[in-house]
Design a protein around this motif. Structure first.
Motif, PDB file in Angstrom:
ATOM      1  N   LEU A   1      26.485  38.838 -28.381  1.00  0.00           N
ATOM      2  CA  LEU A   1      25.995  37.480 -28.157  1.00  0.00           C
ATOM      3  C   LEU A   1      26.499  36.474 -29.184  1.00  0.00           C
ATOM      4  CD1 LEU A   1      24.285  36.715 -25.732  1.00  0.00           C
ATOM      5  CD2 LEU A   1      24.052  39.138 -26.271  1.00  0.00           C
ATOM      6  N   ARG A   2      26.636  36.882 -30.441  1.00  0.00           N
ATOM      7  CA  ARG A   2      27.049  35.914 -31.458  1.00  0.00           C
ATOM      8  C   ARG A   2      28.429  35.323 -31.179  1.00  0.00           C
ATOM      9  NH1 ARG A   2      26.339  37.308 -37.765  1.00  0.00           N
ATOM     10  NH2 ARG A   2      24.233  37.729 -36.964  1.00  0.00           N
ATOM     11  N   PRO A   3      29.413  36.118 -30.727  1.00  0.00           N
ATOM     12  CA  PRO A   3      30.708  35.516 -30.396  1.00  0.00           C
ATOM     13  C   PRO A   3      30.642  34.523 -29.237  1.00  0.00           C
ATOM     14  CG  PRO A   3      30.945  37.884 -30.706  1.00  0.00           C
ATOM     15  CD  PRO A   3      29.481  37.598 -30.669  1.00  0.00           C
ATOM     16  N   MET A   4      29.535  34.533 -28.481  1.00  0.00           N
ATOM     17  CA  MET A   4      29.400  33.639 -27.336  1.00  0.00           C
ATOM     18  C   MET A   4      28.709  32.325 -27.690  1.00  0.00           C
ATOM     19  SD  MET A   4      30.775  35.273 -24.819  1.00  0.00           S
ATOM     20  CE  MET A   4      30.200  34.292 -23.436  1.00  0.00           C
ATOM     21  N   VAL A   5      28.363  32.128 -28.961  1.00  0.00           N
ATOM     22  CA  VAL A   5      27.682  30.905 -29.366  1.00  0.00           C
ATOM     23  C   VAL A   5      28.563  29.692 -29.056  1.00  0.00           C
ATOM     24  CG1 VAL A   5      26.821  29.586 -31.333  1.00  0.00           C
ATOM     25  CG2 VAL A   5      26.314  32.017 -31.146  1.00  0.00           C
ATOM     26  N   GLY A   6      27.976  28.699 -28.384  1.00  0.00           N
ATOM     27  CA  GLY A   6      28.711  27.502 -28.022  1.00  0.00           C
ATOM     28  C   GLY A   6      29.391  27.568 -26.679  1.00  0.00           C
ATOM     29  N   GLU A   7      29.372  28.758 -26.053  1.00  0.00           N
ATOM     30  CA  GLU A   7      29.996  28.896 -24.739  1.00  0.00           C
ATOM     31  C   GLU A   7      29.071  28.362 -23.647  1.00  0.00           C
ATOM     32  OE1 GLU A   7      33.032  29.857 -24.169  1.00  0.00           O
ATOM     33  OE2 GLU A   7      33.513  30.403 -26.238  1.00  0.00           O
ATOM     34  N   ASN A   8      29.622  28.242 -22.449  1.00  0.00           N
ATOM     35  CA  ASN A   8      28.852  27.790 -21.296  1.00  0.00           C
ATOM     36  C   ASN A   8      27.664  28.719 -21.062  1.00  0.00           C
ATOM     37  OD1 ASN A   8      28.081  27.503 -18.392  1.00  0.00           O
ATOM     38  ND2 ASN A   8      29.698  25.963 -18.465  1.00  0.00           N
ATOM     39  N   PRO A   9      26.455  28.181 -20.803  1.00  0.00           N
ATOM     40  CA  PRO A   9      25.280  29.039 -20.568  1.00  0.00           C
ATOM     41  C   PRO A   9      25.487  30.065 -19.446  1.00  0.00           C
ATOM     42  CG  PRO A   9      24.585  26.770 -20.865  1.00  0.00           C
ATOM     43  CD  PRO A   9      26.085  26.752 -20.813  1.00  0.00           C
ATOM     44  N   ILE A  10      26.250  29.692 -18.423  1.00  0.00           N
ATOM     45  CA  ILE A  10      26.513  30.638 -17.334  1.00  0.00           C
ATOM     46  C   ILE A  10      27.289  31.844 -17.850  1.00  0.00           C
ATOM     47  CG2 ILE A  10      27.674  30.953 -15.119  1.00  0.00           C
ATOM     48  CD1 ILE A  10      25.166  29.280 -14.960  1.00  0.00           C
ATOM     49  N   SER A  11      28.214  31.603 -18.754  1.00  0.00           N
ATOM     50  CA  SER A  11      28.992  32.714 -19.327  1.00  0.00           C
ATOM     51  C   SER A  11      28.086  33.671 -20.093  1.00  0.00           C
ATOM     52  CB  SER A  11      30.077  32.158 -20.256  1.00  0.00           C
ATOM     53  OG  SER A  11      30.947  31.307 -19.561  1.00  0.00           O
ATOM     54  N   ILE A  12      27.134  33.111 -20.844  1.00  0.00           N
ATOM     55  CA  ILE A  12      26.216  33.953 -21.613  1.00  0.00           C
ATOM     56  C   ILE A  12      25.313  34.752 -20.676  1.00  0.00           C
ATOM     57  CG2 ILE A  12      24.377  33.942 -23.340  1.00  0.00           C
ATOM     58  CD1 ILE A  12      25.604  31.391 -24.463  1.00  0.00           C
ATOM     59  N   ILE A  13      24.852  34.114 -19.602  1.00  0.00           N
ATOM     60  CA  ILE A  13      24.024  34.823 -18.615  1.00  0.00           C
ATOM     61  C   ILE A  13      24.806  35.982 -18.012  1.00  0.00           C
ATOM     62  CG2 ILE A  13      22.975  34.612 -16.327  1.00  0.00           C
ATOM     63  CD1 ILE A  13      22.057  31.828 -17.128  1.00  0.00           C
ATOM     64  N   MET A  14      26.074  35.752 -17.680  1.00  0.00           N
ATOM     65  CA  MET A  14      26.902  36.824 -17.099  1.00  0.00           C
ATOM     66  C   MET A  14      27.099  37.966 -18.091  1.00  0.00           C
ATOM     67  SD  MET A  14      27.317  35.945 -14.057  1.00  0.00           S
ATOM     68  CE  MET A  14      28.404  37.315 -13.633  1.00  0.00           C
ATOM     69  N   VAL A  15      27.164  37.631 -19.381  1.00  0.00           N
ATOM     70  CA  VAL A  15      27.293  38.679 -20.396  1.00  0.00           C
ATOM     71  C   VAL A  15      26.047  39.555 -20.418  1.00  0.00           C
ATOM     72  CG1 VAL A  15      27.357  39.097 -22.882  1.00  0.00           C
ATOM     73  CG2 VAL A  15      28.956  37.494 -21.849  1.00  0.00           C
ATOM     74  N   THR A  16      24.861  38.939 -20.330  1.00  0.00           N
ATOM     75  CA  THR A  16      23.629  39.741 -20.332  1.00  0.00           C
ATOM     76  C   THR A  16      23.513  40.572 -19.051  1.00  0.00           C
ATOM     77  OG1 THR A  16      22.257  37.980 -19.361  1.00  0.00           O
ATOM     78  CG2 THR A  16      22.461  38.037 -21.751  1.00  0.00           C
ATOM     79  N   ILE A  17      24.010  40.053 -17.933  1.00  0.00           N
ATOM     80  CA  ILE A  17      24.020  40.848 -16.698  1.00  0.00           C
ATOM     81  C   ILE A  17      24.958  42.038 -16.855  1.00  0.00           C
ATOM     82  CG2 ILE A  17      24.664  40.834 -14.253  1.00  0.00           C
ATOM     83  CD1 ILE A  17      23.733  37.940 -14.131  1.00  0.00           C
ATOM     84  N   GLY A  18      26.125  41.800 -17.463  1.00  0.00           N
ATOM     85  CA  GLY A  18      27.041  42.908 -17.735  1.00  0.00           C
ATOM     86  C   GLY A  18      26.443  43.927 -18.688  1.00  0.00           C
ATOM     87  N   LEU A  19      25.718  43.437 -19.703  1.00  0.00           N
ATOM     88  CA  LEU A  19      25.035  44.345 -20.637  1.00  0.00           C
ATOM     89  C   LEU A  19      24.008  45.184 -19.898  1.00  0.00           C
ATOM     90  CD1 LEU A  19      24.359  45.252 -23.542  1.00  0.00           C
ATOM     91  CD2 LEU A  19      22.788  43.305 -23.675  1.00  0.00           C
ATOM     92  N   SER A  20      23.300  44.578 -18.959  1.00  0.00           N
ATOM     93  CA  SER A  20      22.324  45.309 -18.146  1.00  0.00           C
ATOM     94  C   SER A  20      22.991  46.452 -17.399  1.00  0.00           C
ATOM     95  CB  SER A  20      21.645  44.341 -17.167  1.00  0.00           C
ATOM     96  OG  SER A  20      20.925  45.036 -16.177  1.00  0.00           O
ATOM     97  N   ALA A  21      24.117  46.156 -16.739  1.00  0.00           N
ATOM     98  CA  ALA A  21      24.836  47.199 -15.985  1.00  0.00           C
ATOM     99  C   ALA A  21      25.357  48.288 -16.920  1.00  0.00           C
ATOM    100  CB  ALA A  21      25.987  46.558 -15.204  1.00  0.00           C
ATOM    101  N   LEU A  22      25.826  47.885 -18.102  1.00  0.00           N
ATOM    102  CA  LEU A  22      26.364  48.864 -19.058  1.00  0.00           C
ATOM    103  C   LEU A  22      25.276  49.817 -19.545  1.00  0.00           C
ATOM    104  CD1 LEU A  22      28.592  49.934 -20.936  1.00  0.00           C
ATOM    105  CD2 LEU A  22      27.935  48.150 -22.580  1.00  0.00           C
ATOM    106  N   LEU A  23      24.128  49.277 -19.950  1.00  0.00           N
ATOM    107  CA  LEU A  23      23.039  50.125 -20.441  1.00  0.00           C
ATOM    108  C   LEU A  23      22.544  51.071 -19.345  1.00  0.00           C
ATOM    109  CD1 LEU A  23      20.984  47.537 -22.542  1.00  0.00           C
ATOM    110  CD2 LEU A  23      22.515  49.325 -23.385  1.00  0.00           C
ATOM    111  N   ASN A  24      22.443  50.557 -18.128  1.00  0.00           N
ATOM    112  CA  ASN A  24      22.002  51.403 -17.009  1.00  0.00           C
ATOM    113  C   ASN A  24      23.000  52.522 -16.747  1.00  0.00           C
ATOM    114  OD1 ASN A  24      20.912  52.306 -14.462  1.00  0.00           O
ATOM    115  ND2 ASN A  24      19.907  50.328 -14.314  1.00  0.00           N
TER     116      ASN A  24
END
Length: 290
Positions: A84-107
């Motif tokens: 998440l820290r490297p995503m600071v300042g990025e578009n909020p949609i990009s950060i949301i997609m990262v958390t969705i990807g993290l969800s799929a990865l952990l699962n």
């Protein structure tokens, strides 16, 4: 009356655990502004981490709990620092997609290591029942309510009384002002993710003990979205109220109307709340001028 009391206790137990899970979601949003779509998977990872320490490694209960807390803190800090820290300042949609990807990865990681079949784990909470006003109530549900209440109270005291808790509130209110007062915003971000992972661990262990250690824990964690929308994305007291309301709503719907409807009623409530009060009951209304 006995049926009503049973539904009430079950609903309060589910709602208390939901409040714990939603607490982590709100902590992350308040401190960092990130909407974490991986909160359900944090519950899943927490439950399986405890299972590994308690069943696979056969550690004592307290040692397994400590291992679970340490791993949860490590996961929270690693996610914040390297994802998440490297995503600071990025578009909020990009950060949301990262958390969705993290969800799929952990699962996917949980399925790769443990498979998809439910795991057998010795019960932590007593499995007996208690007669309460003519109703037979499971003791484990009552203890789940008590444990959730104690943890939520501890978190509340931490936010209001401790130095780090006050710093978290300052960062949530105004990051620039907090930095001028010498508060490390990066450390607060890491602390928020660590505490969110710990609250998810406790919620995941309770769900796994009451039901089963399986993939359904992540699905239970998805109910945090109706909870935080109802209570308010940035309100800690709102998570408690929202969790109890959603837990009771789902339980009474399944008990008195239709079990199938009970699975979707929280999301119906979510849509209605968004239409009527988008910021939730306790959420802060934000007005932006352009």
């Amino acid at each position: 009356m006995s049926t009503f009391l049973n539904q009430l206790i079950y609903g309060l137990a589910d709602g208390s655990i939901l409040a714990l899970a939603a607490l982590g979601f709100v902590l992350i949003y308040k401190a960092t502004g990130v909407i974490n779509f991986a909160q359900g998977e944090f519950l899943l990872v927490g439950a399986y981490t405890f299972y590994t320490a308690f069943v696979v490694l056969q550690l004592p209960l307290i040692a397994a709990a400590l291992i679970g807390v340490l791993v949860a803190i490590l996961i929270g800090v690693v996610v914040e620092r390297f994802i998440l820290r490297p995503m600071v300042g990025e578009n909020p949609i990009s950060i949301i997609m990262v958390t969705i990807g993290l969800s799929a990865l952990l699962n996917a990681l949980v399925q790769a290591f443990y498979g998809t079949s439910p795991k057998s784990q010795p019960k932590i909470l007593p499995t007996g029942s208690l007669n309460l006003l003519g109703a037979t109530v499971p003791i484990n549900r009552l203890l789940a309510i008590l444990i959730a209440a104690v943890v939520l109270t501890a978190f509340t005291i931490f936010f209001r009384r401790s130095r780090h808790g006050i710093a978290m509130r300052a960062v949530a209110d105004d990051q620039q002002a907090a930095m001028t007062m010498g508060i490390s915003v990066r450390r607060i971000f890491a602390l928020a993710w660590a505490l969110a992972a710990v609250s998810a661990l406790i919620a995941g262990v309770l769900v796994g003990d009451i039901s089963a250690v399986d993939q359904n824990i992540a699905a239970f964690g998805l109910l945090v979205f109706p909870v935080v929308i109802l209570g308010g994305l940035d309100s800690v007291p709102g998570t408690i109220v929202g969790g109890l309301v959603i837990g009771l709503l789902q339980q009474f719907t399944g008990g008195y109307l239709d079990p199938g409807l009970a699975t979707v009623i929280p999301y119906i409530a979510l849509v209605l709340i968004l239409l009527v009060r988008p910021y939730g009951i306790f959420g802060e209304t934000r007005i932006e001028r352009v």
